[in-house]
Every structure is written in C-alpha cells, then in structure tokens.
Scaffold this motif. Structure first.
Motif, PDB file in Angstrom:
ATOM      1  N   GLU A   1     -11.567  20.565 -84.906  1.00 13.74           N
ATOM      2  CA  GLU A   1     -12.779  21.183 -84.754  1.00 13.74           C
ATOM      3  C   GLU A   1     -12.815  22.353 -85.903  1.00 13.74           C
ATOM      4  O   GLU A   1     -11.967  22.823 -86.504  1.00 13.74           O
ATOM      5  CB  GLU A   1     -12.598  22.134 -83.636  1.00 13.74           C
ATOM      6  CG  GLU A   1     -12.852  20.959 -82.385  1.00 13.74           C
ATOM      7  CD  GLU A   1     -12.863  21.768 -80.896  1.00 13.74           C
ATOM      8  OE1 GLU A   1     -13.563  21.126 -80.179  1.00 13.74           O
ATOM      9  OE2 GLU A   1     -12.374  22.791 -80.822  1.00 13.74           O
ATOM     10  N   THR A   2     -14.182  22.778 -85.963  1.00  8.56           N
ATOM     11  CA  THR A   2     -14.553  24.130 -86.530  1.00  8.56           C
ATOM     12  C   THR A   2     -15.157  24.988 -85.760  1.00  8.56           C
ATOM     13  O   THR A   2     -16.067  24.504 -84.893  1.00  8.56           O
ATOM     14  CB  THR A   2     -15.743  23.725 -87.598  1.00  8.56           C
ATOM     15  OG1 THR A   2     -15.018  22.845 -88.729  1.00  8.56           O
ATOM     16  CG2 THR A   2     -16.078  24.972 -88.238  1.00  8.56           C
ATOM     17  N   SER A  43      -6.111  19.647 -88.826  1.00 11.32           N
ATOM     18  CA  SER A  43      -6.503  20.882 -89.172  1.00 11.32           C
ATOM     19  C   SER A  43      -7.487  21.353 -88.330  1.00 11.32           C
ATOM     20  O   SER A  43      -8.553  20.857 -87.900  1.00 11.32           O
ATOM     21  CB  SER A  43      -6.616  21.188 -90.677  1.00 11.32           C
ATOM     22  OG  SER A  43      -7.750  20.290 -90.951  1.00 11.32           O
ATOM     23  N   VAL A  44      -7.872  22.775 -88.130  1.00  9.78           N
ATOM     24  CA  VAL A  44      -8.944  23.083 -87.496  1.00  9.78           C
ATOM     25  C   VAL A  44      -9.429  24.500 -88.623  1.00  9.78           C
ATOM     26  O   VAL A  44      -8.936  24.993 -89.399  1.00  9.78           O
ATOM     27  CB  VAL A  44      -8.641  24.145 -86.274  1.00  9.78           C
ATOM     28  CG1 VAL A  44      -7.999  23.067 -85.336  1.00  9.78           C
ATOM     29  CG2 VAL A  44      -7.739  25.155 -86.466  1.00  9.78           C
ATOM     30  N   THR A  45     -10.763  24.755 -88.712  1.00 12.07           N
ATOM     31  CA  THR A  45     -11.417  25.679 -89.608  1.00 12.07           C
ATOM     32  C   THR A  45     -11.837  26.884 -88.638  1.00 12.07           C
ATOM     33  O   THR A  45     -12.761  26.529 -87.732  1.00 12.07           O
ATOM     34  CB  THR A  45     -12.367  25.302 -90.292  1.00 12.07           C
ATOM     35  OG1 THR A  45     -11.911  24.257 -91.262  1.00 12.07           O
ATOM     36  CG2 THR A  45     -13.094  26.439 -91.205  1.00 12.07           C
ATOM     37  N   GLY A  95     -18.228  23.633 -80.341  1.00  9.49           N
ATOM     38  CA  GLY A  95     -16.870  23.388 -80.072  1.00  9.49           C
ATOM     39  C   GLY A  95     -16.196  23.964 -78.671  1.00  9.49           C
ATOM     40  O   GLY A  95     -16.923  24.336 -77.922  1.00  9.49           O
ATOM     41  N   SER A  96     -14.952  24.017 -78.725  1.00 11.64           N
ATOM     42  CA  SER A  96     -14.252  24.064 -77.471  1.00 11.64           C
ATOM     43  C   SER A  96     -14.522  25.540 -77.270  1.00 11.64           C
ATOM     44  O   SER A  96     -14.511  25.778 -75.834  1.00 11.64           O
ATOM     45  CB  SER A  96     -13.007  23.545 -77.490  1.00 11.64           C
ATOM     46  OG  SER A  96     -12.720  22.305 -77.637  1.00 11.64           O
ATOM     47  N   SER A  97     -14.528  26.466 -77.855  1.00  8.15           N
ATOM     48  CA  SER A  97     -14.528  28.052 -77.727  1.00  8.15           C
ATOM     49  C   SER A  97     -15.963  28.082 -76.918  1.00  8.15           C
ATOM     50  O   SER A  97     -15.861  28.866 -75.986  1.00  8.15           O
ATOM     51  CB  SER A  97     -14.456  28.853 -78.933  1.00  8.15           C
ATOM     52  OG  SER A  97     -13.318  29.027 -79.520  1.00  8.15           O
ATOM     53  N   ARG A  98     -16.810  27.563 -77.081  1.00 11.48           N
ATOM     54  CA  ARG A  98     -18.194  27.784 -76.375  1.00 11.48           C
ATOM     55  C   ARG A  98     -18.162  27.139 -74.991  1.00 11.48           C
ATOM     56  O   ARG A  98     -18.593  27.619 -74.021  1.00 11.48           O
ATOM     57  CB  ARG A  98     -19.393  27.126 -77.211  1.00 11.48           C
ATOM     58  CG  ARG A  98     -20.633  27.481 -76.601  1.00 11.48           C
ATOM     59  CD  ARG A  98     -21.746  27.053 -77.292  1.00 11.48           C
ATOM     60  NE  ARG A  98     -23.278  27.364 -76.724  1.00 11.48           N
ATOM     61  CZ  ARG A  98     -24.179  27.328 -77.301  1.00 11.48           C
ATOM     62  NH1 ARG A  98     -24.486  26.694 -78.626  1.00 11.48           N
ATOM     63  NH2 ARG A  98     -25.371  27.608 -76.809  1.00 11.48           N
TER      64      ARG A  98
END
Length: 688
Positions: A250-251, A170-172, A271-274
């Motif tokens: 990840e969150t 799951s991811v948040t 996280g990966s977005s950053r």
C-alpha cells in the motif's frame, strides 16, 4: 427574643439553600491505570459528586525533591467522551512547578464542572499535552466492571481476514505537515521502530521532513502493522506522533494539520489507514492498563488475580471506546488483537521481572558472577507452566496479534519464559554449572522447548509458537554456518581420519543437522516460507566483509574510518542513558588501555546527543571514563541515521570494519571486549 430566634432560623435556611446538594460519593475509588507519571504514581482518594461540582481528592506519590505540575486545562472525561473542565484546586498551585516533599506524597483537591450522577466510570486528564498525567477508568472499587466477553465481541462483530493478509511487500508513507517550519517545530526528521517478528535484525527508520513540510519513505513490511513516526527531537508545537496502519503493497498519504483547538491531527487519504481511522485515533491506551500487571511485585498467584482484573478492564475499555467512536468490525478485531498481545506481554513481563528479583546476580571482587535464589517456592511457580494458564484465553494463532507494534516483545518474553528454559536445561543436564555437549541432547532440548511453547500458548502448534522457534533458529544460524564451513577444512586435514571427520560432522550443530529439525516444526506456510528465505539469504553470503552500504549515515562512518587507515576499527554505539552501555565501558577501562597500545586496531565510541557538543552529563562521563579515547558525539538524528544504515535498534551495539573500510559480516565481527584478542585473531585468520 422570639424575633431573634426566627431570624436565626431564616438565616440557617438561607445558608442550607446555598449549599451544594451531594448526589453521590465514591469513598473507595480506584483507577484502572495511571499514565505518564514516570517517577511515581497518581492516586484518587475520594470522589464527591454534587449538583454544582465534582470534587476529586488526589494523592501524588513522587520522588522526593523532584518537580511536577498540573495545568489549568485539566478535565474529567466520562464514558461518552464528554469533558468536565477544572474550575479550581486546593493544596496545589496550577501551572507551577511543585517540589515533592520529604514524604514523597502531596495531597490536593480539584473541583470540576458537575458530572451527571449516572456516570459510573471516568478519566482524569491533565490537559491535552503529549505527556499529560492521566488516571484512566476511575470507579468505585466495590462496583464490578462489566464488559462483553472476548467471544461475545467476536460473535457480535463478524469479520474475515483477507486471504493475502500475511505477505511481504514494500509500503510507501508520504504526506505533508501544514505550516511546517523547522525552527518553530524543533525537528527536521521523524523516526520509527519497525519490529518485524519474522526478521533477525530490526533497525530504526528515519523520515526526513523537507523545508515545505513534505515527507516520503518506502519501507519493506512482512505483514500489516500499526506504526508511527515520532519527532527525532522534542517537538515544540505539540505534534508528538504521526500514527498509521498499513498493509504490504500500500501507499499511505497523510496530511498533518492543526484542528480547531490547535491540536495536530492526521487526515488519511485512502488505504488501510483510512479504513481504520477511528481505531488509529482512539484513546484506548491498553498498554497503560497492562502496566499494573507488568510491574506488579507480588506472588504469581496474586499476579493472576490482578491479571483477571486487567483482562476485564481491557475488555471494558474496548467496549466503551469502540461504541463511543463507532468502530467498524475490522477495527474491533484489530483492537482485540492488540489487547491480547499487550495482555500476554504484561503477564510475561511480570514473570520476567519476578525472575530477576528472585534470582539476582552478584559480581564479586575477582570479577566473577554468582546467582542466588531468594525464594525457591516462588521460583518453582515461575517454572511451572500451570502458572501461565491465563495465556490459554488468547488466540495465539490470530495474525492480528502481529499488527501490534510491540508483539515483537511478546514473542521475546514467551520464547525465553522460565518453563521453556527449565525443560531445556533438564534435558541437557548440568555438571558443576557446565553442560557436556551432546548433539542428541541438544536436539531433544529443542524439541522439548518447542513442546513447552505449544503448551503455554494453547496446546497446539500455533503461529506464535512457530514465530518463537523461527527467532530461535535465526539466533543460532551464525554458529551453524560457521560449523558448516569448518567441516571441509577438517576433511582436508591429513591428521584426521575419515571416521573422525564423519563423527565430528554428525555431532556438530551445522546447517545440515539443525535446519531440517526447525523446518519440520513450521507447519504454517508463511512461517515456513520465511524460514526458507532466511536460510537461502544467509547461505548466499559468501563474502566475509562487504562495502559499507549506501545511506544517510554512510558519510559519518567513512569520516571515522578515514582517521585510522590500515587498522581494524571496532565501533561501540552507546548512550549516556543506557545502563548496560555504561557498565561495559566502566568494566573494560583497564583492558582498553592495553588495546590502545596496539597499532592494528582502534576502538571508537559513538553516542547520540541533542547537539554534537553533548550534554553536561555526557561531557562529564566522557571525561571520567573515556578520557583520551576516541569518543564521537553526533546529533540524535544522525544516530538514528546510523541505526537505519546498519540495521540495529538496541544499544550497546558493535560493528567491525577492516583496514580497507569494509564492514565485517555479523557472525565473525568483534562482539565487544569480552573475548577481544581471540575474536580479533580469528577474524584476521578468516580474512587472509
């Protein structure tokens, strides 16, 4: 006289001195892509670059009688990201609605601040609105587009995927929109479409925005994916999406706030977005570059020539944007995976739309349909695997292709490609348009189809080919399970011999007969694991109907069911903008009139609109085609809640509920009205 001549000459020199000096003219310009012009096409006829201005002559091809507008904030943007604002326009009023004339063509000229003469390629952007018209990659048609090859990109930007890249967890997603006010923003929820290529069913996800602007959502993911949440209603403040990239487990924490120019931007905390923020915020627009190929209406040979150009354009776009925005190697690899997925989908879209044009279906007065062939030579090209040779340059074993949100559709196009269907049909054989059932032939057709998938996608049993077969297995599983359940019933029939029962069991598409065949094709450990988990979950479903799942849309369904106690209820989820929905409703009006006389079943139609009253178009349609029937109108946000609750994204979609309010299992529910009486009677027998 002499004085007059001298004066005239001086005036001429002064006039010439005041004129702009032309530094470059592009007489045959073309653009790589036209974006956001949904009812036509924007084209560029000429570009003149002077030392005082850059002048661009446009033609707007737009549906006659329809309106469009260009804003004063339009600009040109070069490869370095520098903007050249619009100064003035001729032939068109700015910030005003213009009606397309009878000819459908409007010619006009725009003057921008001067660009340096060494600019080779640039974009036209009609302001910073979310639906701004765009012409991407304007350049001289005679000048070749240069870009690194795919192999050069990889060699110059080495990156190794983590070993745990493909996993399920799951991811948040959480965060806050600064300055949020529901009335001013125009929406209280945002939605996302998560198309997981390893799942049979995918639904809409809704994330509620709290009054203070905070939001949080937990979702399951099978692999890393680039996603976005979009306003469930039209945004009134220019916030059109919240994009993010996330890996399972990840969150992602996102702060949304306006920048110095008032445009909303996302700030990612960890996280990966950053990690891939530059790629997330970049203006690659690869899908728009692929549109030229998707909607091309020429021959396959011509399409492949265009595809070469589109491939080069995509590489060039990635080269320019990645250097300008300083992509990391990981971001470049993600962009290249996205590009390959979109290129494959664009080529397969062309093939799919061509097939529809070349083999149209016609409905006759008796209700029967027939298919005709308009060009047999071109149909053979569609069915010839060599026509798809450009797919060979794509690494279909690359897990990064899955990160692209639309890879789901790429899988779908390849799975049902003409060469795959043709080779399967050839094995099965046809007599008068019908097939004589033979399990051995069916097995060979599946094996041949898989072999064709492998040939199309790289001549090896790659990740993409196995995903296609996984989806094929998931689609067929309901039938296998029903047949499996019938075998013990047959064996208990004293009228059938043991030998006859054994013959039926051996020649039926059951889980026992078909599942091992597919499992043998899954050499990728991750795909094999997904197949095993799917089979176990399906076989564990013993109840034919279950209580309605809990969720934001459950009360809406309960309210509907409460009106019809003691009846089976079939709900048709539809929309006024859905052609297949309207076709199904219009063709079944007489049949529904007969069903309405029954006291054991009720048909209910649920559609989403901006308000519960519905638009004028909705009310007019219901009055004509659903008058006196049970048509329920909910808000678009509530419709999304229903999609999330029942895990569906496409419409029309049908759900069946028992007289005591339980949801009927997918494989035995009513699937529309095509075979209604038989399906309802069969359902009743199973639920006894």
């Amino acid at each position: 006289m002499k004085k007059t001549i001298i004066t005239t000459a001086l005036l001429a020199l002064v006039t010439l001195a005041g004129q702009a000096k032309t530094v470059k003219t592009i007489e045959s310009p073309e653009a790589m892509a036209c974006a956001n012009v949904f009812q036509g096409e924007l084209k560029v006829r000429e570009v003149m670059m002077t030392d005082t201005a850059t002048t661009v002559r446009f033609t707007m091809q737009y549906t006659k009688g329809q309106h469009f507008q260009f804003v004063k904030e339009s600009y040109l943007k070069d490869e370095g990201g520098h903007r050249y604002p619009l100064r003035s326009a001729e032939g068109i009023a700015l910030n005003a609605w213009v009606q397309s004339p009878e000819s459908g063509e409007t010619e006009f000229t725009m003057h921008f601040e001067p660009m340096p003469k060494d600019v080779q390629i640039f974009d036209f952007i009609e302001g910073d609105g979310q639906r701004a018209f765009m012409l991407l990659g304007i350049h001289d048609k005679a000048t070749p587009i240069k870009a690194p090859t795919l192999q050069q990109f990889y060699a110059n930007n080495p990156y190794t995927l983590p070993a745990d890249w493909l996993k399920t967890d799951s991811v948040t997603i959480r965060g806050r929109i600064e300055g949020y006010d529901a009335e001013r923003f125009g929406f209280t929820a945002m939605e996302s479409y998560v198309y997981d290529v390893t799942k049979k069913n995918n639904g809409t996800l809704l994330i509620e925005i709290e009054p203070d602007g905070t939001f949080e959502k937990q979702i399951p993911l099978s692999y890393p994916m680039k996603l976005a949440f979009y306003p469930s209603e039209n945004s009134q403040v220019g916030l059109s999406e919240i994009p993010f990239f996330v890996r399972p487990g990840e969150t992602v924490d996102i702060t949304v706030r306006p920048d110095a120019q008032g445009r909303y931007e996302c700030i990612y905390s960890g996280g990966s977005s950053r990690e891939v923020e530059r790629w997330l915020k970049s203006d690659l627009r690869l899908q728009q570059l692929g549109m030229r190929l998707s909607h091309f209406e020429g021959t396959f040979k011509e399409a492949n020539l265009l595809a070469e150009q589109v491939w080069q354009n995509m590489l060039h776009r990635i080269d320019v944007i990645s250097r300008r925005d300083h992509f990391t190697p990981m971001e470049i690899h993600l962009a290249l995976g996205e590009m390959q997925s979109i290129f494959a989908m664009s080529l397969m879209d062309f093939a799919m739309y061509s097939g529809d044009r070349l083999r149209p279906w016609t409905q006759h007065e008796d209700g029967n349909w027939t298919q005709s062939v308009l060009d047999s030579v071109e149909v053979k090209n569609l069915e010839d695997v060599s026509s798809y040779s450009l797919l060979q340059r794509i690494d279909f074993d690359n897990p990064l292709l899955l990160a692209n949100h639309d890879f789901f559709f790429t899988i779908n196009r390849i799975q049902f490609a003409s060469p795959v269907r043709k080779v399967q049909q050839d094995v099965l054989g046809a007599v008068n348009g019908t097939y004589e059932y033979d399990l051995a032939k069916r097995v060979r057709s599946i094996e041949k189809g898989n072999a064709m998938l492998v040939e199309m996608t790289g001549k090896r049993n790659n990740l993409t080919a196995q995903l296609c077969m996984l989806n094929d297995m998931q689609r067929a599983f309901d039938l296998w399970r029903q047949n499996e359940m019938m075998i013990p019933v047959l064996r208990s029939d004293s009228a059938l011999t043991q030998e006859k029962c054994d013959s039926i069991a051996a020649n039926s598409e059951t889980v026992s007969n078909m599942y091992p065949l597919y499992l043998s094709m899954f050499t990728n450990p991750y795909i094999r694991q997904k197949a095993e988990q799917f089979c176990q979950a399906q076989m564990a479903q013993k109840d034919l109907a279950s209580l309605l799942p809990e969720g934001p849309g459950a009360e809406i369904i309960r309210d509907v069911l409460a009106k019809y106690p003691g009846r089976y209820v079939m709900i048709d989820f539809w929309g006024i903008g859905c052609g297949p929905c309207r076709a199904a409703i219009q063709s079944s009006k007489a049949q529904r009139a007969e069903i309405a006389k029954r006291d054991d079943v009720k048909l209910v139609f649920i559609a989403g609109e901006r308000t519960t009253e519905g638009s004028e178009a909705y009310k007019k349609y219901v009055a004509e085609w659903l008058a006196g029937e049970d048509a329920v109108c909910v808000t678009n946000a509530d419709f999304r809640r229903l999609q999330e609750l029942l895990e569906f994204s496409g419409i029309p979609h049908y759900e069946t509920f028992t007289p005591d309010g339980r949801r009927v299992r997918e494989d035995i529910q009513l699937h529309g009205l095509h075979n209604f009486d038989f399906e309802l009677q069969s359902l009743k027998e199973k639920l006894k």
